[in-house]
Design a protein around this motif. Structure first.
Motif, short mmCIF file in Angstrom:
data_model
loop_
_atom_site.label_atom_id
_atom_site.label_comp_id
_atom_site.label_asym_id
_atom_site.label_seq_id
_atom_site.Cartn_x
_atom_site.Cartn_y
_atom_site.Cartn_z
N GLU A 187 2.58 -5.34 -12.01
CA GLU A 187 3.52 -4.26 -12.28
C GLU A 187 2.80 -3.00 -12.76
OE1 GLU A 187 7.02 -5.03 -14.52
OE2 GLU A 187 7.32 -7.01 -13.66
N ASP A 188 1.73 -3.19 -13.52
CA ASP A 188 1.00 -2.03 -14.02
C ASP A 188 0.28 -1.28 -12.91
OD1 ASP A 188 1.83 -2.32 -16.59
OD2 ASP A 188 0.04 -3.38 -17.29
N LEU A 189 0.08 -1.94 -11.78
CA LEU A 189 -0.55 -1.25 -10.65
C LEU A 189 0.35 -0.15 -10.10
CD1 LEU A 189 -2.04 -4.31 -8.69
CD2 LEU A 189 -3.29 -2.65 -10.08
N THR A 190 1.62 -0.17 -10.46
CA THR A 190 2.57 0.81 -9.93
C THR A 190 2.83 1.96 -10.89
OG1 THR A 190 4.55 -0.25 -10.87
CG2 THR A 190 3.74 -1.09 -8.76
N ASN A 191 2.18 1.96 -12.08
CA ASN A 191 2.57 2.94 -13.10
C ASN A 191 1.75 4.22 -13.08
OD1 ASN A 191 0.14 2.33 -14.30
ND2 ASN A 191 1.02 1.23 -16.05
N ILE B 16 10.54 -2.32 -6.97
CA ILE B 16 10.36 -2.29 -5.51
C ILE B 16 9.97 -0.89 -5.05
CG2 ILE B 16 11.57 -2.45 -3.30
CD1 ILE B 16 13.23 -4.74 -4.50
N GLU B 17 10.70 0.11 -5.57
CA GLU B 17 10.43 1.48 -5.15
C GLU B 17 9.04 1.93 -5.59
OE1 GLU B 17 12.52 5.91 -5.28
OE2 GLU B 17 13.61 4.12 -5.94
N LYS B 18 8.67 1.60 -6.83
CA LYS B 18 7.34 1.97 -7.31
C LYS B 18 6.24 1.28 -6.52
CE LYS B 18 8.43 3.10 -12.14
NZ LYS B 18 8.18 2.72 -13.55
N ALA B 19 6.46 0.02 -6.20
CA ALA B 19 5.46 -0.73 -5.43
C ALA B 19 5.29 -0.12 -4.04
CB ALA B 19 5.87 -2.20 -5.33
N LEU B 20 6.39 0.28 -3.42
CA LEU B 20 6.32 0.90 -2.09
C LEU B 20 5.60 2.24 -2.12
CD1 LEU B 20 9.90 0.06 -0.76
CD2 LEU B 20 7.73 -0.80 0.17
N VAL B 21 5.86 3.01 -3.19
CA VAL B 21 5.17 4.30 -3.31
C VAL B 21 3.67 4.09 -3.45
CG1 VAL B 21 4.84 6.31 -4.80
CG2 VAL B 21 7.15 5.54 -4.25
N LEU C 119 1.89 1.45 -2.53
CA LEU C 119 1.36 0.93 -1.26
C LEU C 119 1.27 2.05 -0.22
CD1 LEU C 119 3.28 -2.46 -1.13
CD2 LEU C 119 0.78 -2.20 -1.15
N GLY C 120 2.27 2.91 -0.19
CA GLY C 120 2.25 4.02 0.76
C GLY C 120 1.11 4.98 0.49
N ASN C 121 0.87 5.27 -0.79
CA ASN C 121 -0.26 6.14 -1.15
C ASN C 121 -1.59 5.52 -0.74
OD1 ASN C 121 1.38 8.14 -2.25
ND2 ASN C 121 1.22 7.36 -4.34
N ASN C 122 -1.73 4.23 -1.00
CA ASN C 122 -2.98 3.56 -0.65
C ASN C 122 -3.15 3.39 0.85
OD1 ASN C 122 -4.76 2.15 -3.01
ND2 ASN C 122 -2.70 2.61 -3.72
N ALA C 123 -2.04 3.36 1.56
CA ALA C 123 -2.10 3.25 3.03
C ALA C 123 -2.56 4.55 3.68
CB ALA C 123 -0.74 2.84 3.58
N LEU D 101 9.79 3.33 4.80
CA LEU D 101 9.48 4.06 6.03
C LEU D 101 8.24 4.94 5.84
CD1 LEU D 101 13.11 5.05 7.07
CD2 LEU D 101 11.59 3.54 8.36
N ASN D 102 8.12 5.56 4.67
CA ASN D 102 6.95 6.38 4.40
C ASN D 102 5.67 5.54 4.40
OD1 ASN D 102 8.41 8.76 4.14
ND2 ASN D 102 8.63 8.57 1.92
N ALA D 103 5.75 4.35 3.81
CA ALA D 103 4.59 3.47 3.79
C ALA D 103 4.22 3.02 5.21
CB ALA D 103 4.86 2.25 2.90
N LEU D 104 5.21 2.65 6.00
CA LEU D 104 4.95 2.26 7.39
C LEU D 104 4.39 3.44 8.18
CD1 LEU D 104 8.08 0.06 8.27
CD2 LEU D 104 5.73 -0.72 7.83
N ASN D 105 4.85 4.63 7.87
CA ASN D 105 4.35 5.82 8.55
C ASN D 105 2.85 5.99 8.31
OD1 ASN D 105 4.57 8.31 10.03
ND2 ASN D 105 4.51 9.39 8.09
N ASN D 106 2.42 5.85 7.06
CA ASN D 106 0.99 5.95 6.77
C ASN D 106 0.21 4.83 7.44
OD1 ASN D 106 1.42 8.24 5.28
ND2 ASN D 106 1.05 7.31 3.29
N LEU D 107 0.77 3.64 7.44
CA LEU D 107 0.10 2.50 8.08
C LEU D 107 0.01 2.68 9.59
CD1 LEU D 107 1.77 -0.36 6.03
CD2 LEU D 107 -0.69 0.13 6.09
N SER D 108 0.97 3.39 10.18
CA SER D 108 1.02 3.53 11.63
C SER D 108 -0.07 4.44 12.19
CB SER D 108 2.39 4.07 12.07
OG SER D 108 2.55 5.43 11.70
#
Length: 307
Positions: free
Chosen positions: A47-51, A79-84, A86-90, A124-131
């Motif tokens: 959880e701290d990975l999202t802060n 969930i939202e923080k984790a997606l953000v 992951l999206g940034n790291n993607a 969708l933003n995370a998938l966009n970066n991954l794509s």
């Protein structure tokens, strides 16, 4: 401009997209540097990975923890923080590969059906970066139909609709997956004509990708499109929209003519895009645009045949 894209051009385009993603990621990192200067040591809990306390890119172990957290929690805030995160790291090519190999695309993709619109947008933003990664597109392809349905039926001009359009635009940079959108072309034109300026620009970017592929030409020209489409060629239309609309016409015409087909004998139904583009009203608008004050607009018009 028609035909399959040059491999080097595609690679360059994907690199540019990755660079843009990196710039967006950098904007989120200021607070992390402040924590580091204060000597704060971030926790290793998932959880701290999202802060926002980490200044470095997450490694494979941390990404795996984050994906497990996303898969196991039902807390919408987490969930939202984790997606953000992951999206940034993607936004980084190495992590695009790691997330795929950890099964992350499936975990992230499952969130596009979340009833929470903000979570859907972040997924969708995370998938966009991954794509941006071509190999990732093969796995993301399974979500394209769902994204198309959501774009056409979801709230007009919403953040999630724009996120979906951006993902579809990335997925159609090459010709590999464009055929999946064939059934949605008419709907995309409807969104184009009813959306606001930002939505119009994003739909046009997507249609421009399709218009460069000769295999999509019949589907575009045969789509039932409202006559208000021709208003995109009015002299007062914003340049970013007008130039893209003219380029769309140019691309379609180039592909159509390269097939050696005669304009007066089309296999397209009444009310289709073909009858709008090759009709008298459109020809009049093209002639009027020859005198447009903007040089780029005038240049585009001169590249389109007059009727």
């Amino acid at each position: 401009m028609g035909g399959a894209r040059d491999v080097g051009w595609v690679a360059a385009g994907l690199v540019l997209a990755a660079g843009a993603c990196y710039c967006i990621y950098r904007l989120t990192r200021g607070q992390r540097r402040g924590a580091r200067r204060l000597g704060l040591r971030p926790s290793r809990s998932a959880e701290d990975l999202t802060n926002g306390s980490y200044d470095d890119i997450l490694n494979a172990e941390q990404l795996q923890k984050l994906l497990y957290l996303l898969e196991s929690t039902e807390d919408p805030v987490i969930i939202e923080k984790a997606l953000v995160t992951l999206g940034n790291n993607a936004a980084f090519s190495a992590n695009q590969v790691i997330i795929r190999e950890l099964g992350g695309i499936t975990i992230i993709g499952s969130q596009i059906n979340n009833p929470n619109q903000s979570i859907k947008e972040k997924a969708l933003n995370a998938l966009n970066n991954l794509s941006v990664n071509v190999e990732n597109q093969i796995k993301i392809k399974v979500y394209v139909n769902q994204v198309c349905e959501d774009v056409l039926s979801g709230p007009l001009n919403s953040a999630e609709q724009l996120a979906g359009l951006r993902l579809l635009t990335n997925m159609t940079v090459t010709n590999d997956h464009q055929h999946v959108l064939s059934a949605y072309v008419a709907g995309l034109f409807h969104v184009l004509l009813t959306g606001n300026g930002s939505t119009k620009v994003q739909v046009l970017k997507l249609l421009l990708n399709l218009s460069e592929n000769p295999a999509m030409t019949d589907g575009l020209l045969g789509a039932q499109v409202d006559s208000s489409f021709l208003s995109l060629f009015d002299v007062h239309v914003a340049k970013e929209i007008l130039v893209r609309a003219l380029t769309l016409f140019q691309n379609i015409d180039n592909c159509f003519k390269k097939e050696g087909r005669l304009v007066p004998q089309p296999p397209f139904p009444e009310g289709s895009l073909f009858y709008l583009l090759y009709g008298d009203e459109c020809a009049q608008k093209m002639r009027a645009l020859v005198y447009h004050h903007d040089t780029d607009v005038k240049e585009k018009v001169t590249m389109i045949p007059k009727f």
